[in-house]
Design a protein around this motif. Structure first.
Motif, PDB file in Angstrom:
ATOM      1  N   MET A 207       0.858  -1.193   0.000  1.00  0.00           N
ATOM      2  CA  MET A 207       0.000   0.000   0.000  1.00  0.00           C
ATOM      3  C   MET A 207       0.890   1.237   0.000  1.00  0.00           C
ATOM      4  O   MET A 207       1.820   1.348   0.791  1.00  0.00           O
ATOM      5  N   GLN A 208       0.589   2.203  -0.848  1.00  0.00           N
ATOM      6  CA  GLN A 208       1.385   3.406  -0.982  1.00  0.00           C
ATOM      7  C   GLN A 208       0.817   4.530  -0.132  1.00  0.00           C
ATOM      8  O   GLN A 208      -0.169   5.095  -0.471  1.00  0.00           O
ATOM      9  N   GLY A 209       1.260   4.852   0.995  1.00  0.00           N
ATOM     10  CA  GLY A 209       0.908   6.045   1.750  1.00  0.00           C
ATOM     11  C   GLY A 209      -0.484   6.583   1.469  1.00  0.00           C
ATOM     12  O   GLY A 209      -1.276   5.993   0.771  1.00  0.00           O
ATOM     13  N   PHE A 210      -0.774   7.754   1.976  1.00  0.00           N
ATOM     14  CA  PHE A 210      -2.069   8.397   1.753  1.00  0.00           C
ATOM     15  C   PHE A 210      -1.801   9.849   1.398  1.00  0.00           C
ATOM     16  O   PHE A 210      -1.028  10.533   2.068  1.00  0.00           O
ATOM     17  N   THR A 211      -2.466  10.325   0.387  1.00  0.00           N
ATOM     18  CA  THR A 211      -2.230  11.680  -0.094  1.00  0.00           C
ATOM     19  C   THR A 211      -3.404  12.601   0.165  1.00  0.00           C
ATOM     20  O   THR A 211      -3.347  13.782  -0.193  1.00  0.00           O
ATOM     21  N   ARG A 212      -4.444  12.089   0.777  1.00  0.00           N
ATOM     22  CA  ARG A 212      -5.633  12.910   1.036  1.00  0.00           C
ATOM     23  C   ARG A 212      -6.379  12.354   2.255  1.00  0.00           C
ATOM     24  O   ARG A 212      -6.151  11.219   2.665  1.00  0.00           O
ATOM     25  N   PRO A 213      -7.282  13.159   2.810  1.00  0.00           N
ATOM     26  CA  PRO A 213      -8.087  12.661   3.927  1.00  0.00           C
ATOM     27  C   PRO A 213      -8.887  11.426   3.517  1.00  0.00           C
ATOM     28  O   PRO A 213      -9.242  11.248   2.351  1.00  0.00           O
ATOM     29  N   ILE A 214      -9.168  10.560   4.496  1.00  0.00           N
ATOM     30  CA  ILE A 214      -9.925   9.331   4.262  1.00  0.00           C
ATOM     31  C   ILE A 214     -11.368   9.572   4.706  1.00  0.00           C
ATOM     32  O   ILE A 214     -11.643   9.783   5.894  1.00  0.00           O
ATOM     33  N   ARG A 215     -12.267   9.566   3.758  1.00  0.00           N
ATOM     34  CA  ARG A 215     -13.681   9.800   4.077  1.00  0.00           C
ATOM     35  C   ARG A 215     -14.319   8.537   4.651  1.00  0.00           C
ATOM     36  O   ARG A 215     -14.072   7.428   4.160  1.00  0.00           O
ATOM     37  N   LEU A 216     -15.149   8.726   5.682  1.00  0.00           N
ATOM     38  CA  LEU A 216     -15.822   7.611   6.347  1.00  0.00           C
ATOM     39  C   LEU A 216     -17.330   7.745   6.200  1.00  0.00           C
ATOM     40  O   LEU A 216     -17.863   8.848   6.049  1.00  0.00           O
ATOM     41  N   THR A 217     -18.002   6.616   6.269  1.00  0.00           N
ATOM     42  CA  THR A 217     -19.461   6.578   6.158  1.00  0.00           C
ATOM     43  C   THR A 217     -20.076   6.423   7.547  1.00  0.00           C
ATOM     44  O   THR A 217     -19.590   5.623   8.349  1.00  0.00           O
TER      45      THR A 217
ATOM     46  N   ASP B 185     -13.930  26.529  15.245  1.00  0.00           N
ATOM     47  CA  ASP B 185     -14.850  27.472  14.616  1.00  0.00           C
ATOM     48  C   ASP B 185     -14.055  28.260  13.576  1.00  0.00           C
ATOM     49  O   ASP B 185     -13.248  29.130  13.918  1.00  0.00           O
ATOM     50  N   LEU B 186     -14.271  27.942  12.308  1.00  0.00           N
ATOM     51  CA  LEU B 186     -13.461  28.557  11.250  1.00  0.00           C
ATOM     52  C   LEU B 186     -13.829  29.998  10.968  1.00  0.00           C
ATOM     53  O   LEU B 186     -13.146  30.657  10.182  1.00  0.00           O
ATOM     54  N   SER B 187     -14.898  30.496  11.596  1.00  0.00           N
ATOM     55  CA  SER B 187     -15.205  31.916  11.419  1.00  0.00           C
ATOM     56  C   SER B 187     -14.118  32.793  12.029  1.00  0.00           C
ATOM     57  O   SER B 187     -14.009  33.979  11.718  1.00  0.00           O
ATOM     58  N   GLU B 188     -13.267  32.196  12.893  1.00  0.00           N
ATOM     59  CA  GLU B 188     -12.163  32.925  13.512  1.00  0.00           C
ATOM     60  C   GLU B 188     -10.903  32.899  12.646  1.00  0.00           C
ATOM     61  O   GLU B 188      -9.894  33.488  13.005  1.00  0.00           O
ATOM     62  N   GLY B 189     -10.931  32.165  11.515  1.00  0.00           N
ATOM     63  CA  GLY B 189      -9.759  32.106  10.639  1.00  0.00           C
ATOM     64  C   GLY B 189      -9.341  30.669  10.363  1.00  0.00           C
ATOM     65  O   GLY B 189      -9.931  29.714  10.868  1.00  0.00           O
TER      66      GLY B 189
ATOM     67  N   ALA C  83     -16.244  23.426   4.471  1.00  0.00           N
ATOM     68  CA  ALA C  83     -14.839  23.817   4.585  1.00  0.00           C
ATOM     69  C   ALA C  83     -14.015  23.099   3.533  1.00  0.00           C
ATOM     70  O   ALA C  83     -14.524  22.260   2.778  1.00  0.00           O
ATOM     71  N   GLU C  84     -12.737  23.458   3.519  1.00  0.00           N
ATOM     72  CA  GLU C  84     -11.781  22.808   2.633  1.00  0.00           C
ATOM     73  C   GLU C  84     -10.642  22.271   3.469  1.00  0.00           C
ATOM     74  O   GLU C  84     -10.058  22.983   4.286  1.00  0.00           O
ATOM     75  N   VAL C  85     -10.332  20.982   3.286  1.00  0.00           N
ATOM     76  CA  VAL C  85      -9.254  20.337   4.024  1.00  0.00           C
ATOM     77  C   VAL C  85      -8.350  19.649   3.007  1.00  0.00           C
ATOM     78  O   VAL C  85      -8.801  18.766   2.279  1.00  0.00           O
TER      79      VAL C  85
ATOM     80  N   ARG D 102      -4.006  22.586   6.099  1.00  0.00           N
ATOM     81  CA  ARG D 102      -4.762  23.791   6.456  1.00  0.00           C
ATOM     82  C   ARG D 102      -6.250  23.530   6.315  1.00  0.00           C
ATOM     83  O   ARG D 102      -6.709  22.877   5.376  1.00  0.00           O
ATOM     84  N   LEU D 103      -6.999  24.034   7.263  1.00  0.00           N
ATOM     85  CA  LEU D 103      -8.443  23.907   7.280  1.00  0.00           C
ATOM     86  C   LEU D 103      -9.021  25.315   7.176  1.00  0.00           C
ATOM     87  O   LEU D 103      -8.742  26.177   8.015  1.00  0.00           O
ATOM     88  N   ARG D 104      -9.796  25.561   6.142  1.00  0.00           N
ATOM     89  CA  ARG D 104     -10.365  26.894   5.921  1.00  0.00           C
ATOM     90  C   ARG D 104     -11.806  26.760   5.457  1.00  0.00           C
ATOM     91  O   ARG D 104     -12.210  25.724   4.923  1.00  0.00           O
ATOM     92  N   GLY D 105     -12.577  27.811   5.677  1.00  0.00           N
ATOM     93  CA  GLY D 105     -13.967  27.802   5.247  1.00  0.00           C
ATOM     94  C   GLY D 105     -14.865  28.456   6.273  1.00  0.00           C
ATOM     95  O   GLY D 105     -14.443  29.333   7.044  1.00  0.00           O
TER      96      GLY D 105
END
Length: 395
Positions: free
Chosen positions: A1-11, A331-335, A355-357, A378-381
């Motif tokens: 398995m080759q590493g992970f390049t993005r967040p892993i979405r869960l159900t 709370d991303l309204s603070e930045g 948001a964007e992660v 970075r987490l923004r939104g």
């Protein structure tokens, strides 16, 4: 398995218990209604073998988080994966209660290890309903309210219990009043054991006497509700023996080993060490091992305090005196906020907004895991999120 390049979405995956609600969890998180007639009690997020999170999309044929971690523990858990026994050390839940849960106590780590080994040696099957220890781990937990949340947790002061017993029409309970006032903690410990050890015929008499006339106060109102839910059960007196707590959204309680507690009503975030060790002490039809329960209970008054957390630059943290898990509200309204700094996996739930992660869009109700190998992101939104990680990785 080759590493992970993005967040892993869960159900999302749910537990159905009789005390749950109909749609509180799905409504709160803007999720599709669960297609079942059973109450929806808990949404589980994590890798606990009892209900591991499904992956939103299979990765190299793997469909669940526990199997994915087993395939590449260092990439997901970080350099300290061996210290975590190659397992995610916490379980994250959304819990919603329409009716009261059982009064329960969790063991310490040492008690769990000893109890698990002893029951294994006796050959008690894991599925045996009389088994107390399903694993060798402790189960400290934090409950943070998402709605107004009612609970009882930790013993009252002996005098406070005595004051409440004076208001009931029960000779059996009145017999404890003077002892509680004069002897304090020893009498409180004896009362706790006495309540748990009454034969059912005696329970029915005491309950009938006490319920005849109830004072107008919240803890007595809860006695009436618990009586309606569970009938003649000595657990209905625990709102008088334990502290009755009402949490407003954003407030939390931390429950350590040995502390009797029961969630009564409401919806909240629950984070705990990954364990299923529960000893019950009332308000239940399940197995109760009273001698073992008494052995592991800490009779310490006012051991649970409501906390609002400490907020800095949009990040709220809570006082959690264990290394298994940490909870942050963002709370991303603070930045913008930087995640991935813990050195281990970080589990996120979007409570509202979007948001964007790591260049991925996430929205209200999404669940995703940041594997350790991603590093800082970075987490923004414009969103509110709950983030769970472990402190083990940075010790």
């Amino acid at each position: 398995m080759q590493g992970f390049t993005r967040p892993i979405r869960l159900t999302p995956v749910f537990q159905h218990y009789a005390w749950g609600t109909a749609t509180a969890i799905t409504d709160l998180l803007n999720l599709p209604t669960v297609n079942t007639n059973e109450p929806v009690a808990e949404l589980w997020m994590g890798a606990h073998t009892g209900l591991p999170s499904p992956l939103a999309s299979a990765i190299d044929g793997i469909t669940h988080l526990d199997a994915l971690i087993a395939q590449d523990p260092k990439a997901i858990l970080g350099e300290q994966n061996a210290a975590m026994h190659d397992q995610l050390p916490y379980l994250f839940k959304v819990l919603s209660a329409e009716h009261a849960l059982s009064v329960q106590v969790h063991p310490s780590k040492a008690q769990a290890e000893a109890g698990f080994a002893e029951e294994n040696a006796r050959g008690i099957a894991w599925t045996d309903p009389t088994r107390n220890y399903k694993d060798d781990n402790h189960k400290p937990e934090l409950l943070m309210a998402l709605t107004e949340f009612h609970a009882m947790a930790g013993f009252r002061q002996p005098d406070a219990v005595a004051d409440r017993f004076t208001q009931l029409n029960s000779p059996a309970l009145h017999a404890w009043i003077e002892r509680l006032r004069e002897q304090g903690l020893p009498a409180l410990a004896e009362l706790y054991a006495w309540l748990l050890q009454r034969p059912q015929a005696e329970v029915e008499t005491i309950v009938q006497e006490a319920m005849a006339v109830l004072p107008d106060a919240p803890e007595f109102a809860w006695m009436a509700q618990l009586h309606q839910q569970y009938g003649a059960d000595m657990g209905i007196f625990f709102p008088l023996v334990l502290n009755y707590l009402v949490l407003q959204p954003g407030e939390a309680i931390y429950l350590d080993a040995g502390i009797p507690h029961a969630y009564l009503r409401g919806t909240g975030l629950e984070v705990m060490a990954s364990s299923d060790n529960v000893l019950r002490g009332g308000l239940t039809s399940k197995h109760m091992d009273v001698p073992e329960l008494l052995r592991i209970t800490n009779v310490v008054p006012d051991s649970v305090q409501v906390q609002a957390g400490v907020t800095e630059q949009g990040v709220t943290r809570f006082d959690i005196p264990c290394t298994d898990f940490d909870l942050r509200l963002i709370d991303l309204s603070e930045g913008t906020v930087t995640l991935g700094c813990s050195g281990s996996a970080e589990l996120l739930l979007v409570l509202s907004g979007d948001a964007e992660v790591a260049d991925q869009s996430v929205q209200h109700g999404d669940i995703f895991l940041l594997p350790a190998c991603l590093g800082e992101v970075r987490l923004r939104g414009n969103a509110r999120l709950a983030v769970v990680t472990t402190v083990v990785a940075i010790l």
